[in-house]
Design an enzyme around this catalytic site. Structure first.
Site, mmCIF file in Angstrom:
data_model
loop_
_atom_site.group_PDB
_atom_site.id
_atom_site.type_symbol
_atom_site.label_atom_id
_atom_site.label_comp_id
_atom_site.label_asym_id
_atom_site.label_seq_id
_atom_site.Cartn_x
_atom_site.Cartn_y
_atom_site.Cartn_z
ATOM 1 N N GLU A 1 -5.714 -4.548 10.656
ATOM 2 C CA GLU A 1 -3.981 -4.084 11.113
ATOM 3 C C GLU A 1 -4.482 -3.033 11.470
ATOM 4 O O GLU A 1 -5.106 -1.752 12.065
ATOM 5 C CB GLU A 1 -4.261 -2.718 9.313
ATOM 6 C CG GLU A 1 -3.607 -3.943 7.844
ATOM 7 C CD GLU A 1 -3.257 -2.783 7.016
ATOM 8 O OE1 GLU A 1 -2.424 -2.844 6.544
ATOM 9 O OE2 GLU A 1 -4.004 -0.995 6.796
ATOM 10 N N LYS B 1 0.230 4.185 -0.324
ATOM 11 C CA LYS B 1 0.032 5.963 0.662
ATOM 12 C C LYS B 1 -0.183 6.720 -0.655
ATOM 13 O O LYS B 1 -0.351 6.285 -1.894
ATOM 14 C CB LYS B 1 0.019 5.778 1.417
ATOM 15 C CG LYS B 1 -0.156 4.482 2.594
ATOM 16 C CD LYS B 1 0.224 4.766 3.925
ATOM 17 C CE LYS B 1 0.032 3.742 4.816
ATOM 18 N NZ LYS B 1 0.649 3.517 6.229
ATOM 19 N N GLY C 1 2.275 2.313 10.756
ATOM 20 C CA GLY C 1 3.580 3.459 10.415
ATOM 21 C C GLY C 1 4.135 3.332 11.515
ATOM 22 O O GLY C 1 5.093 4.866 11.691
ATOM 23 N N ASN D 1 0.892 -1.518 -0.085
ATOM 24 C CA ASN D 1 0.236 -0.262 -0.294
ATOM 25 C C ASN D 1 1.039 1.326 0.055
ATOM 26 O O ASN D 1 1.394 1.733 0.831
ATOM 27 C CB ASN D 1 -0.901 -0.001 1.128
ATOM 28 C CG ASN D 1 -1.557 1.449 1.226
ATOM 29 O OD1 ASN D 1 -1.966 2.088 0.302
ATOM 30 N ND2 ASN D 1 -2.109 2.111 2.019
ATOM 31 N N HIS E 1 -9.094 1.586 4.744
ATOM 32 C CA HIS E 1 -8.203 1.739 5.254
ATOM 33 C C HIS E 1 -7.980 2.487 6.019
ATOM 34 O O HIS E 1 -8.519 3.215 6.736
ATOM 35 C CB HIS E 1 -7.195 2.381 4.418
ATOM 36 C CG HIS E 1 -5.367 2.461 5.110
ATOM 37 N ND1 HIS E 1 -5.087 2.966 5.645
ATOM 38 C CD2 HIS E 1 -4.930 1.283 4.808
ATOM 39 C CE1 HIS E 1 -4.022 2.645 5.934
ATOM 40 N NE2 HIS E 1 -3.319 1.559 5.533
ATOM 41 N N GLU F 1 -6.768 4.635 7.879
ATOM 42 C CA GLU F 1 -6.422 6.406 7.368
ATOM 43 C C GLU F 1 -7.674 6.596 6.520
ATOM 44 O O GLU F 1 -7.675 8.013 6.888
ATOM 45 C CB GLU F 1 -5.173 6.722 6.364
ATOM 46 C CG GLU F 1 -3.966 6.293 6.870
ATOM 47 C CD GLU F 1 -2.137 5.324 6.416
ATOM 48 O OE1 GLU F 1 -2.630 5.468 5.481
ATOM 49 O OE2 GLU F 1 -1.589 5.016 7.138
ATOM 50 N N SER G 1 3.257 -2.171 10.212
ATOM 51 C CA SER G 1 4.595 -2.307 10.274
ATOM 52 C C SER G 1 5.934 -3.548 9.439
ATOM 53 O O SER G 1 6.649 -3.589 10.257
ATOM 54 C CB SER G 1 5.434 -1.485 11.875
ATOM 55 O OG SER G 1 4.952 -0.363 12.081
#
Ligand code: PGA
Length: 260
Positions: free
Chosen positions: A168, A11, A174, A9, A96, A98, A214
């Site tokens: 996730e 992003k 991240g 991904n 996701h 985010e 991560s």
């Protein structure tokens, strides 16, 4: 056996030039690397067509990071599932964290996106995961259950062929704080159990569940070897060609080991 997926991904990273260099290297390498696992990359949506063209001769899938649930209309800035069909794109990421936490995407919107993608015959990587305070308060399973239940409203047993779930944990995305293989396996087993309860053992057995948060070269093996982890959704490490290739290679070894 479930086919493992190693996915990236990206992003909102990489210029066009950087993306082209990455795919030149990846495509050249992949042509000489026999792999059973699926390789799936979600570049910024703007580059989708170019990435599809760059990988035409390869066994690499390209998906979008997000879509809107209506087919067409006055929705400035959005793209839709029929548009994916028109460019030959078969995969999309949905929900996701985010999107959920920065852009305020709700479970209901996520569900409508999933239903739209199913209607248009697209494969979906559907992301779920708890925040740090939710884990600390002991609510991980409750959060996962709610996200699964509401994201999959009206998604029938047959429709589940389109769905891959990505677990996730938000606190691991991240941050460099990967879930331990034990923590990840526990959550994956819970999700598989939920699928068994809400669908049936066939769906539970067939549905792939990816881990994300991560994932890097140094920790991917411990995660991928877990019985209920069927691949990885990789952010940061998927941007670095050498790291991504290393993870693909390790994934291939692990998949073979799991087959035995
Ligand atoms: P990360 O991102 O690997 O950089 O933690 C994972 C993701 O957001 O899918």
């Amino acid at each position: 056996m479930r086919r493992m997926i190693i996915s990236g991904n990206w992003k909102m990273y990489k210029t066009l030039e950087e993306m082209l260099v990455f795919f030149d290297e990846l495509s050249a390498w992949e042509k000489n690397f026999a792999h059973e696992n699926q390789i799936l990359i979600f570049p910024p949506n703007l580059y989708t067509i170019t990435c599809l063209e760059k990988t035409r001769e390869n066994n690499i899938d390209i998906g979008v990071q997000n879509i809107y649930f209506e087919d067409f209309g006055a929705y400035t800035g959005e793209i839709s599932a029929p548009m994916l069909t028109s460019i030959g794109c078969k995969d999309a990421l949905v929900g996701h964290s985010e999107r959920r936490h920065i852009f305020g995407e709700t479970d209901e919107e996520i569900n409508r996106k999933i239903l739209s993608l199913i209607k248009h015959d697209k494969n979906i990587v559907f992301c779920v995961g708890e925040k740090e305070n939710e884990r600390d308060d002991g609510f991980t399973e409750r959060v996962l259950e709610t996200q699964l239940q509401s994201g999959l409203v009206d998604v029938g047993e047959k429709d589940m062929q389109y769905i891959t779930i990505a677990y996730e944990p938000v606190w691991a995305i991240g941050t460099g704080k990967t879930a331990t293989p034990e923590i990840a396996q526990e959550a994956h087993a819970f999700i598989r159990g939920w699928l068994n309860e809400h669908y049936d053992s066939h769906v539970a057995h067939k549905t792939r569940i990816l881990y994300g948060g991560s994932v890097k070269v140094s920790n991917c093996e411990g995660l991928l070897i877990q019985p209920d982890i069927d691949g990885a959704l990789i952010g940061g490490a998927s941007l670095k060609i050498n790291d991504f290739i290393e993870i693909i290679k390790k994934g291939e070894v692990i998949a073979k080991r799991k087959e035995q």
